[in-house]
Write a protein that holds these residues in place. Structure first.
Motif, PDB file in Angstrom:
ATOM      1  N   LEU A 144       0.879  -1.166   0.000  1.00 54.21           N
ATOM      2  CA  LEU A 144       0.000   0.000   0.000  1.00 54.21           C
ATOM      3  C   LEU A 144       0.912   1.210   0.000  1.00 54.21           C
ATOM      4  O   LEU A 144       1.615   1.482   0.983  1.00 54.21           O
TER       5      LEU A 144
ATOM      6  N   TRP B 142      -9.043  -7.531  -1.533  1.00 52.38           N
ATOM      7  CA  TRP B 142      -8.038  -8.471  -2.032  1.00 52.38           C
ATOM      8  C   TRP B 142      -7.488  -9.324  -0.893  1.00 52.38           C
ATOM      9  O   TRP B 142      -7.347 -10.541  -1.024  1.00 52.38           O
TER      10      TRP B 142
ATOM     11  N   GLU C 268      -0.490   4.642  -9.475  1.00 56.74           N
ATOM     12  CA  GLU C 268      -1.472   4.998 -10.497  1.00 56.74           C
ATOM     13  C   GLU C 268      -1.054   6.275 -11.220  1.00 56.74           C
ATOM     14  O   GLU C 268      -1.217   6.381 -12.423  1.00 56.74           O
TER      15      GLU C 268
ATOM     16  N   GLU D 113     -10.017  -1.599  -2.219  1.00 53.55           N
ATOM     17  CA  GLU D 113      -9.628  -2.709  -3.094  1.00 53.55           C
ATOM     18  C   GLU D 113      -8.616  -3.616  -2.406  1.00 53.55           C
ATOM     19  O   GLU D 113      -8.680  -4.840  -2.518  1.00 53.55           O
ATOM     20  N   LEU D 114      -7.673  -3.016  -1.678  1.00 49.90           N
ATOM     21  CA  LEU D 114      -6.691  -3.812  -0.941  1.00 49.90           C
ATOM     22  C   LEU D 114      -7.387  -4.661   0.122  1.00 49.90           C
ATOM     23  O   LEU D 114      -7.095  -5.852   0.261  1.00 49.90           O
TER      24      LEU D 114
ATOM     25  N   ASP E  27       0.359   7.433  -3.603  1.00 52.60           N
ATOM     26  CA  ASP E  27       0.294   7.765  -5.017  1.00 52.60           C
ATOM     27  C   ASP E  27       0.867   9.157  -5.273  1.00 52.60           C
ATOM     28  O   ASP E  27       0.828  10.028  -4.419  1.00 52.60           O
TER      29      ASP E  27
ATOM     30  N   GLN F 280       1.570  -7.399  -5.364  1.00 51.04           N
ATOM     31  CA  GLN F 280       0.401  -6.604  -5.738  1.00 51.04           C
ATOM     32  C   GLN F 280       0.555  -5.215  -5.142  1.00 51.04           C
ATOM     33  O   GLN F 280       0.790  -5.092  -3.939  1.00 51.04           O
TER      34      GLN F 280
ATOM     35  N   PHE G  98      -1.039  -1.427  -4.440  1.00 53.35           N
ATOM     36  CA  PHE G  98      -2.250  -0.617  -4.318  1.00 53.35           C
ATOM     37  C   PHE G  98      -1.850   0.790  -3.897  1.00 53.35           C
ATOM     38  O   PHE G  98      -0.942   0.961  -3.083  1.00 53.35           O
ATOM     39  N   SER G  99      -2.542   1.788  -4.444  1.00 55.20           N
ATOM     40  CA  SER G  99      -2.285   3.168  -4.028  1.00 55.20           C
ATOM     41  C   SER G  99      -3.098   3.466  -2.776  1.00 55.20           C
ATOM     42  O   SER G  99      -4.025   2.722  -2.425  1.00 55.20           O
ATOM     43  N   ASP G 100      -2.775   4.571  -2.125  1.00 52.65           N
ATOM     44  CA  ASP G 100      -3.528   4.988  -0.947  1.00 52.65           C
ATOM     45  C   ASP G 100      -4.983   5.306  -1.292  1.00 52.65           C
ATOM     46  O   ASP G 100      -5.831   5.343  -0.414  1.00 52.65           O
ATOM     47  N   ASN G 101      -5.284   5.482  -2.568  1.00 53.61           N
ATOM     48  CA  ASN G 101      -6.666   5.698  -3.015  1.00 53.61           C
ATOM     49  C   ASN G 101      -7.407   4.389  -3.244  1.00 53.61           C
ATOM     50  O   ASN G 101      -8.584   4.405  -3.596  1.00 53.61           O
ATOM     51  N   GLN G 102      -6.717   3.264  -3.083  1.00 61.66           N
ATOM     52  CA  GLN G 102      -7.303   1.952  -3.350  1.00 61.66           C
ATOM     53  C   GLN G 102      -7.382   1.096  -2.089  1.00 61.66           C
ATOM     54  O   GLN G 102      -7.335  -0.132  -2.164  1.00 61.66           O
TER      55      GLN G 102
END
Length: 167
Positions: A106, A158, A117, A154-155, A109, A145, A147-151
């Motif tokens: 994580l 996942w 991203e 989603e993390l 971004d 994998q 993930f951005s801090d905006n995701q």
């Protein structure tokens, strides 16, 4: 075994960003994961010896993948070439993730290191473009994998899916 995640130190409230700030994204889930010892908190730039504060830096004429292949550069706002420091930062992030047995990351971004991203466009005008920073690109290249801090949502999904599959 519970999924482990490399997380940008600034997202955990550490004041390690270029301007000495943090970008805390602590959620109830991150607190729980921290208590469960799932998180490996790491600042690649600090690990590579960059100072706090430091000048803003942006990738010029490429993205993290090109920087790691010596096909693009990272410059500070005064024009200083700091590519080698950021390449080291990427390798140190990968080492931290591998030593911590992390399968995900994580990251913050926009950063020339952690952006997954978007990154700044290299003109120091505040404009962003699609692209990855050096650590995000290297981690992804090695099967982690990202993930951005905006995701964060989603993390979480996942990780929950992965944890359910291993039960």
């Amino acid at each position: 075994m519970k999924t482990k995640i490399l997380v940008s130190a600034c997202l955990m409230g550490h004041k390690v960003r270029y301007n000495g700030s943090e970008k805390a994204a602590i959620s109830d889930t991150l607190h729980r994961w921290q208590r469960e010892q799932r998180l490996v908190t790491h600042c690649p730039e600090l690990a590579a010896g960059l100072s706090i504060p430091r000048l803003p830096a942006e990738i010029v004429d490429g993205s993290g993948t090109e920087v790691m292949a010596d096909q693009a550069r990272i410059l500070e706002s005064d024009g200083s070439d700091v590519t080698a420091h950021y390449q080291l930062a990427a390798w140190l992030a990968l080492r931290a993730a591998q030593e911590g047995k992390c399968s995900a990351a994580l990251l913050t971004d926009g950063s020339p290191t952690c952006g997954s991203e978007q990154i700044y466009d290299g003109t120091f005008s505040g404009q962003k473009r699609r692209g990855m920073g050096v650590a995000a690109a290297l981690l992804r290249e090695h099967g982690i994998q990202v993930f951005s801090d905006n995701q964060l949502a989603e993390l979480i999904a996942w990780v929950e899916e992965r944890d359910n599959d291993s039960v």
